[in-house]
Write an enzyme that holds these catalytic residues in place. Sequence first.
Site, PDB file in Angstrom:
ATOM      1  N   ASP A  30      36.231  40.216 -17.672  1.00 43.51           N
ATOM      2  CA  ASP A  30      35.152  41.321 -17.351  1.00 43.51           C
ATOM      3  C   ASP A  30      35.244  42.657 -18.353  1.00 43.51           C
ATOM      4  OD1 ASP A  30      34.279  43.764 -15.836  1.00 43.51           O
ATOM      5  OD2 ASP A  30      34.414  42.306 -14.043  1.00 43.51           O
ATOM      6  N   ARG A 154      32.251  34.813   2.919  1.00 46.70           N
ATOM      7  CA  ARG A 154      32.181  36.102   3.757  1.00 46.70           C
ATOM      8  C   ARG A 154      33.315  37.091   3.552  1.00 46.70           C
ATOM      9  NH1 ARG A 154      32.730  33.489   9.541  1.00 46.70           N
ATOM     10  NH2 ARG A 154      34.360  32.544   8.191  1.00 46.70           N
ATOM     11  N   ASN A 208      21.132  32.825   3.628  1.00 48.47           N
ATOM     12  CA  ASN A 208      21.424  34.332   3.958  1.00 48.47           C
ATOM     13  C   ASN A 208      20.274  34.725   4.814  1.00 48.47           C
ATOM     14  OD1 ASN A 208      23.855  34.101   3.204  1.00 48.47           O
ATOM     15  ND2 ASN A 208      23.625  35.550   1.375  1.00 48.47           N
ATOM     16  N   CYS A 260      25.200  41.145   0.773  1.00 45.19           N
ATOM     17  CA  CYS A 260      24.270  40.173   0.513  1.00 45.19           C
ATOM     18  C   CYS A 260      23.253  40.003   1.450  1.00 45.19           C
ATOM     19  CB  CYS A 260      25.175  38.955   1.184  1.00 45.19           C
ATOM     20  SG  CYS A 260      26.698  38.543   0.142  1.00 45.19           S
TER      21      CYS A 260
END
Length: 443
Positions: A30, A154, A208, A260
Amino acid sequence: MNIAVIGTGYVGLTSGVCFAELGNSVICVDIDEKKIDRINKGLMPIYEPGLEELVSSNRSQNRLFFTTDFKVAVYNSDIIIIAVGTPSLEDGDVDVSYVESAAKEIAKYINNYKVIVNKSTVPVGTGELVKNIIKNTGGEQTHFDVASVPEFLREGTAVKDFFNSERIVIGTDSERAKSLLMELHSSLNTFIHTTDIRSAELIKYAANSFLAMKISFINEIANLAETLGGNINDIAEGIGSDSRIGRKFLSAGIGFGGACFPKDTNGLIKMAEKAGHDFRMLQEVVNINSNQYKKMIEKLNLEIDNIQQSSIAILGLSFKPNTDDIRDAPSIKLINDLLTLYPGVKIRVYDPIAMSGVRNSIGEKVVYSENIEQAVTNCDAALIVTEWNEIIEFGLERYKNLLKQPVIIDGRNCFDLVSASNLGITYHSIGRKPVIAERQEVV
């Protein structure tokens, strides 16, 4: 296998840690030095049940590493997973700039054959974009393949979802890449669906958006049930028992939030618009959700004569239980609306996990309580926004004893109507008849 995961957000961190748990050697990379430093000190950047323990155990077994050095990550990997953020732009389009940056970093250091996997939720065509960036930024001399393996994790149950996946979707046009990715996921013992890259990219958005549609649909039925005199819990059970419909995502409430559903519904609408297709049905799903949280203010107005001079407790701030994520959370919209509409209102808030995020978002406009009791004591009403177990288990009788007047506006249908009626509580929920304290009965 040797895996590099670019990005240590919900998807990247969870995926990297879980792949290490399967026995792979994983390097998570990262650009955020502070985040990587905190993770290496054992401090998680997100709240996700079970994640911290897996990070600790896999680091101790030298299967999991965290770094800011892209060269080390790319050089030492067979599979590179791009799991960076793809936030929404102001017009609802998807920002793929972090994906582009990741592809450029890969191109700098690619040294032999790699499978480069888009796991971020990306617009259709991003696979080709990544492929072209790597080719045009110096990677044209090295053979590689690009694939799409969308995530279906989730928040709050991401670790559990990874190890108990209902399906894996692999999109690629390369048999070599498909073989490697099938092997990588084989120990999960679940159905693996293989397809082309563009179909895989669209599967994630379609899934989704369909789930978001179910939520908006049941909320519209709930709003109608309130007008016509039905009970949405019974209605949801009645239609959800049909195997063609299913009971999941048919819980009425004050709408969806998080990273999301809002982003992906708007992203799919924008993709359709660019392709010349008017996705009116999905736009209405978004419109319904945008207004659903306002039902709480409507119900509050029915019971509190002068909200501007009242004290209100708001319980639950994250967009769902078992996460600290407040992105597009109904709680933030609700707080901001109450403060705008009723400048004198005093708001106390409580959440088991998400308090610091809310403080960063809205500052000191509200009072941050240490526990539920402190939040509700002597308040004129309590608004339940997120159905944390702690908030439910606190119990209606304790709410009644601590509130100035027994008024509860429940945006998640946490309690049954009979219990509220027996206790003499004024109780409003979603899609069910209100209970009015004075009458001691459901009216």
